[in-house]
Write a protein that holds these residues in place. Sequence first.
Motif, PDB file in Angstrom:
ATOM      1  N   TRP B 155      12.182 -34.322  51.256  1.00 22.40           N
ATOM      2  CA  TRP B 155      10.447 -33.709  50.942  1.00 22.40           C
ATOM      3  C   TRP B 155      10.335 -32.799  49.652  1.00 22.40           C
ATOM      4  O   TRP B 155       9.793 -32.742  48.368  1.00 22.40           O
ATOM      5  CB  TRP B 155       9.465 -34.120  51.366  1.00 22.40           C
ATOM      6  CG  TRP B 155       8.939 -35.236  52.293  1.00 22.40           C
ATOM      7  CD1 TRP B 155       9.143 -36.562  52.556  1.00 22.40           C
ATOM      8  CD2 TRP B 155       8.534 -36.472  50.913  1.00 22.40           C
ATOM      9  NE1 TRP B 155       9.138 -37.764  52.823  1.00 22.40           N
ATOM     10  CE2 TRP B 155       8.603 -37.905  51.866  1.00 22.40           C
ATOM     11  CE3 TRP B 155       8.111 -36.593  49.996  1.00 22.40           C
ATOM     12  CZ2 TRP B 155       8.052 -39.074  51.036  1.00 22.40           C
ATOM     13  CZ3 TRP B 155       7.673 -37.153  48.939  1.00 22.40           C
ATOM     14  CH2 TRP B 155       7.589 -38.666  50.064  1.00 22.40           C
ATOM     15  N   ARG B 156      10.600 -31.648  51.007  1.00 21.13           N
ATOM     16  CA  ARG B 156      11.107 -30.883  49.606  1.00 21.13           C
ATOM     17  C   ARG B 156      11.462 -30.388  48.091  1.00 21.13           C
ATOM     18  O   ARG B 156      11.243 -30.067  47.465  1.00 21.13           O
ATOM     19  CB  ARG B 156      11.330 -28.647  50.336  1.00 21.13           C
ATOM     20  CG  ARG B 156       9.840 -28.890  51.454  1.00 21.13           C
ATOM     21  CD  ARG B 156       9.642 -28.158  51.964  1.00 21.13           C
ATOM     22  NE  ARG B 156       9.389 -27.923  54.007  1.00 21.13           N
ATOM     23  CZ  ARG B 156       9.149 -26.664  54.337  1.00 21.13           C
ATOM     24  NH1 ARG B 156       9.378 -25.065  54.251  1.00 21.13           N
ATOM     25  NH2 ARG B 156       8.236 -26.568  55.190  1.00 21.13           N
ATOM     26  N   PHE B 159       9.507 -32.642  46.173  1.00 21.63           N
ATOM     27  CA  PHE B 159       8.645 -32.108  45.517  1.00 21.63           C
ATOM     28  C   PHE B 159       9.336 -30.570  43.979  1.00 21.63           C
ATOM     29  O   PHE B 159       8.338 -30.265  43.053  1.00 21.63           O
ATOM     30  CB  PHE B 159       8.082 -30.795  46.426  1.00 21.63           C
ATOM     31  CG  PHE B 159       7.160 -31.377  47.224  1.00 21.63           C
ATOM     32  CD1 PHE B 159       6.936 -32.389  46.828  1.00 21.63           C
ATOM     33  CD2 PHE B 159       7.158 -30.864  48.986  1.00 21.63           C
ATOM     34  CE1 PHE B 159       6.006 -33.718  48.134  1.00 21.63           C
ATOM     35  CE2 PHE B 159       6.356 -31.649  49.289  1.00 21.63           C
ATOM     36  CZ  PHE B 159       5.425 -32.445  49.551  1.00 21.63           C
ATOM     37  N   MET B 163       7.867 -30.206  40.050  1.00 21.27           N
ATOM     38  CA  MET B 163       7.467 -28.946  39.140  1.00 21.27           C
ATOM     39  C   MET B 163       8.593 -28.688  38.186  1.00 21.27           C
ATOM     40  O   MET B 163       8.465 -28.420  37.402  1.00 21.27           O
ATOM     41  CB  MET B 163       8.242 -28.176  40.538  1.00 21.27           C
ATOM     42  CG  MET B 163       7.330 -27.460  41.729  1.00 21.27           C
ATOM     43  SD  MET B 163       7.385 -26.858  43.068  1.00 21.27           S
ATOM     44  CE  MET B 163       7.978 -24.907  42.237  1.00 21.27           C
ATOM     45  N   LEU B 191       9.417 -20.536  38.397  1.00 27.00           N
ATOM     46  CA  LEU B 191       9.572 -21.431  38.695  1.00 27.00           C
ATOM     47  C   LEU B 191      10.813 -20.961  40.401  1.00 27.00           C
ATOM     48  O   LEU B 191      10.570 -21.833  40.948  1.00 27.00           O
ATOM     49  CB  LEU B 191      10.603 -22.981  37.562  1.00 27.00           C
ATOM     50  CG  LEU B 191      11.122 -23.995  38.489  1.00 27.00           C
ATOM     51  CD1 LEU B 191       9.666 -24.723  39.059  1.00 27.00           C
ATOM     52  CD2 LEU B 191      12.015 -24.626  37.322  1.00 27.00           C
ATOM     53  N   HIS B 193      11.591 -18.889  42.107  1.00 26.19           N
ATOM     54  CA  HIS B 193      10.504 -17.718  42.652  1.00 26.19           C
ATOM     55  C   HIS B 193       9.509 -19.325  43.661  1.00 26.19           C
ATOM     56  O   HIS B 193       9.985 -18.908  44.570  1.00 26.19           O
ATOM     57  CB  HIS B 193       9.599 -17.182  41.740  1.00 26.19           C
ATOM     58  CG  HIS B 193       8.637 -16.055  43.054  1.00 26.19           C
ATOM     59  ND1 HIS B 193       9.197 -14.984  43.872  1.00 26.19           N
ATOM     60  CD2 HIS B 193       7.326 -15.812  42.930  1.00 26.19           C
ATOM     61  CE1 HIS B 193       8.685 -14.582  44.003  1.00 26.19           C
ATOM     62  NE2 HIS B 193       7.357 -15.505  44.395  1.00 26.19           N
ATOM     63  N   SER B 194       8.651 -19.884  43.065  1.00 23.93           N
ATOM     64  CA  SER B 194       8.105 -20.911  43.679  1.00 23.93           C
ATOM     65  C   SER B 194       9.264 -21.865  44.504  1.00 23.93           C
ATOM     66  O   SER B 194       8.948 -21.816  45.737  1.00 23.93           O
ATOM     67  CB  SER B 194       6.856 -21.702  42.984  1.00 23.93           C
ATOM     68  OG  SER B 194       6.172 -20.999  42.425  1.00 23.93           O
ATOM     69  N   ALA B 197       9.835 -19.928  47.047  1.00 29.12           N
ATOM     70  CA  ALA B 197       8.377 -19.784  48.291  1.00 29.12           C
ATOM     71  C   ALA B 197       8.151 -21.137  49.250  1.00 29.12           C
ATOM     72  O   ALA B 197       8.584 -21.061  50.464  1.00 29.12           O
ATOM     73  CB  ALA B 197       7.762 -19.750  47.703  1.00 29.12           C
ATOM     74  N   LEU B 198       8.877 -22.587  48.437  1.00 28.99           N
ATOM     75  CA  LEU B 198       8.573 -23.337  49.039  1.00 28.99           C
ATOM     76  C   LEU B 198      10.062 -24.235  50.188  1.00 28.99           C
ATOM     77  O   LEU B 198       9.489 -24.705  51.173  1.00 28.99           O
ATOM     78  CB  LEU B 198       8.546 -25.054  47.909  1.00 28.99           C
ATOM     79  CG  LEU B 198       7.904 -25.630  48.174  1.00 28.99           C
ATOM     80  CD1 LEU B 198       7.533 -26.508  47.017  1.00 28.99           C
ATOM     81  CD2 LEU B 198       8.612 -27.004  48.877  1.00 28.99           C
ATOM     82  N   ALA B 201       9.505 -21.930  53.460  1.00 23.61           N
ATOM     83  CA  ALA B 201       8.020 -22.042  54.365  1.00 23.61           C
ATOM     84  C   ALA B 201       8.566 -22.854  55.807  1.00 23.61           C
ATOM     85  O   ALA B 201       9.511 -23.232  55.629  1.00 23.61           O
ATOM     86  CB  ALA B 201       6.795 -23.046  53.483  1.00 23.61           C
ATOM     87  N   PRO B 202       7.852 -22.609  56.472  1.00 23.59           N
ATOM     88  CA  PRO B 202       7.748 -22.981  57.757  1.00 23.59           C
ATOM     89  C   PRO B 202       7.778 -24.436  58.230  1.00 23.59           C
ATOM     90  O   PRO B 202       7.252 -24.951  57.004  1.00 23.59           O
ATOM     91  CB  PRO B 202       6.844 -22.043  59.314  1.00 23.59           C
ATOM     92  CG  PRO B 202       6.361 -21.818  58.040  1.00 23.59           C
ATOM     93  CD  PRO B 202       6.183 -21.546  57.109  1.00 23.59           C
ATOM     94  N   HIS B 203       8.385 -24.914  58.673  1.00 24.63           N
ATOM     95  CA  HIS B 203       8.371 -26.295  59.213  1.00 24.63           C
ATOM     96  C   HIS B 203       7.019 -26.718  60.015  1.00 24.63           C
ATOM     97  O   HIS B 203       6.183 -25.891  59.827  1.00 24.63           O
ATOM     98  CB  HIS B 203       9.153 -26.425  60.619  1.00 24.63           C
ATOM     99  CG  HIS B 203       9.146 -27.670  61.339  1.00 24.63           C
ATOM    100  ND1 HIS B 203       8.504 -29.406  60.614  1.00 24.63           N
ATOM    101  CD2 HIS B 203       8.322 -28.504  62.838  1.00 24.63           C
ATOM    102  CE1 HIS B 203       8.648 -30.125  61.874  1.00 24.63           C
ATOM    103  NE2 HIS B 203       8.390 -29.652  62.857  1.00 24.63           N
TER     104      HIS B 203
END
Lengths: 229, 229
Positions: B155-156, B159, B163, B191, B193-194, B197-198, B201-203
């Motif tokens: 899923w990420r 995403f 982007m 891009l 960088h973002s 971060a995505l 990110a934690p579970h």
Amino acid sequence: MAGEETRERLLDAAEILFADLGFDGVGLRQIAEQAGEAVSSITYHFTSRDGLIKAVIGRRFLPINDERLRLLRAAEYAADNNTPSLPATLDAFLRPPLMALDKHTAAILPILASSFTNMTQVAESHRGAFREMIEYFLPRIRKHCPQIDNIEFVWRLHFIIGMLVRCLQSMHKTGEDSPDSEQRDALVRQLTHSAQALLSAPHAEDAVPKLVEPIQEIILSILQESADA
Amino acid sequence: MAGEETRERLLDAAEILFADLGFDGVGLRQIAEQAGEAVSSITYHFTSRDGLIKAVIGRRFLPINDERLRLLRAAEYAADNNTPSLPATLDAFLRPPLMALDKHTAAILPILASSFTNMTQVAESHRGAFREMIEYFLPRIRKHCPQIDNIEFVWRLHFIIGMLVRCLQSMHKTGEDSPDSEQRDALVRQLTHSAQALLSAPHAEDAVPKLVEPIQEIILSILQESADA
DNA sequence: GTCTATATGTGGATAGAC
DNA sequence: GTCTATCCACATATAGAC
């Protein structure tokens, strides 16, 4: 008024066909046949093909925006200091389009979502409602990420919209019939979670590219106004 | 061989027009006129309209994928233990399409980008090169986010693709002429960088919605294979 | 309000001369 | 390999009967 029923039948038929084949993939004949009406009834009710498309979009656009505002206001009412958390704020923005997604609206929603940073599509006809919605949301999202400047903020909004559009398209292809609401709810939470992580990320250090899009000016001016107030 | 030159002229003309008006927005007559050739020369060189579109896409697809692999391998060569950082890995994936963006390729690139999680578009014709690329990238991105499971990882990825596509479309509209490379470089870094971060990110805690798309199976099987090896 | 019939344009694809 | 000429299906839009 049999006219009103015909109008609705035409809208329903057009919506389904647009969802499956895209706005460019279907002609008036096909729509009329699906609706069990004559081709010329489309021209009668909507003046032109463009008028039909506008009507199809508008029928979904306003309710989704209303729901966004309703959810955010409800969250504010429930929160301390009238300031809901970033996830709660994002949820109010991201949930309505995903929950409204079904096999009928699948083609329409990506366009609506894109409209957040691209006025050209929904444009003129529903500009008022659109602007009211973003004027309410923008400052309330903005205050949760003070670590970045306005331009970087606008880029991250772009990214989030991209994520949302991606979800809508993916779900459209995924489910032959409408995905069950439990799955959709899980997806909303995944999306909200990721969007929160993105907005919470630190400043990028590197130079931030300027946008030349008209929407940038609009967003920046809204942020400016709310900062002044 | 004058035939080869004609072929190139047709591809150039088609690419520019597709970029401006979309694949559905332009006809063979217009393309032929722009290229200064006869309409039937298109059929001669590409058999059909679909053949032309495939050729237009293919001409950009392979170089971008090659560049991705080249950048990642260079980063591995330069890094300790052959394992570049997550930002460096993402950079290799995100930079080539953004740097290749100019007024000619603007319409093509969003389609290429989407193809990462949607095989249907680029599909058959270039499936081999596509699969080689993702088989190399997927495990190398995957090992940087062990805190999430495979499905959430997919899923990420979705995403991030969203982007990227958003950026490509935005840049297409932004610059009448191709945006200067300094701006593009800044955007690549934003891009990356973002995206970092995505993925970091934690579970999400919440339930993860299952995908029913075919691409999910493909990605999961690739991850499985690399885990076995 | 809704239909049939039609006007007028354009789409992609093809045949055949050169 | 490249052209002209043409076919045929389909597009949107309109006119006018009912």
